[in-house]
Design an enzyme around this catalytic site. Sequence first.
Site, mmCIF file in Angstrom:
data_model
loop_
_atom_site.group_PDB
_atom_site.id
_atom_site.type_symbol
_atom_site.label_atom_id
_atom_site.label_comp_id
_atom_site.label_asym_id
_atom_site.label_seq_id
_atom_site.Cartn_x
_atom_site.Cartn_y
_atom_site.Cartn_z
ATOM 1 C CG ASP A 17 20.717 49.224 57.126
ATOM 2 O OD1 ASP A 17 20.708 48.381 58.074
ATOM 3 O OD2 ASP A 17 20.362 50.910 57.407
ATOM 4 C CG ASP A 19 16.408 49.121 62.773
ATOM 5 O OD1 ASP A 19 15.731 49.339 63.196
ATOM 6 O OD2 ASP A 19 17.333 48.023 62.604
ATOM 7 C CG ASP A 195 21.121 54.447 58.538
ATOM 8 O OD1 ASP A 195 20.679 53.344 58.456
ATOM 9 O OD2 ASP A 195 20.461 55.419 59.614
#
Length: 250
Positions: A17, A19, A195
Amino acid sequence: MAIPPLLDPGADALFLDFDGTLVGFADDPAAVRLEPGVLDVLTALQRHVSGAFAIVSGRRIDDLDRFLAPLAFAAAGVHGLEQRPEPGGDVRRLTGPQALDRLRSALWPGLVASPLLELEDKGTALVLHSRRHPELGPLAEDLMRQAVGDEDGFVVLHGKNVVEVHLAGMDKGRAVDIFCQNAPFAGRRPVYIGDDATDEFALRVVRKAGGVSIKVGLGDTDAQFRLGDVPDVHRWLSESNRVAGQGRAR
């Protein structure tokens, strides 16, 4: 929850991922920056895993290219609605902006009434941001829910101070599954690090496939392993790169 094992460059495929994983969050999403040295580590890891390396993000691929230049990489953008199977290849878009025209019109009155909310139009997805004003998060969710109404064919995703809508049928998990069916990813153990709630789709797919699923930060997760924050991710990547480099040197 256990600390994740380091990357096995001869056996693993690495999916990251962006961000909240490679970069921290900023009030202005365009203002995020990679920490010095991270790009060199990513470039080396891509080489160590023989190209089985991809970025899987809610961002558009054009934006990822700008942040990660000059690195060329495979990518899934807008949660898989944009796909680039190989570095330097063409970007395939599974839908066009016209599919969201009705929702744009439906959201407009609420945005005029609440100018502190920010609309990001990705073409294939619409995102309401409340990061600058987190108290407006419930309002953003209400506006998006009202805009979609009872209409089938759309999915609403809730992230960290964002609510996003796009056509149903694609998510990060399906994007990772597509990668894993084709070279150079096929036959390798998938490793995914993410996240947010939108990463849970991929974390579940990877865990079911016998891969390594790594959650960044706090919160409930289906992942097997956890890293505390973005600096922890950078340390894990750097250590994986160091060990992989030693293996090549032997």
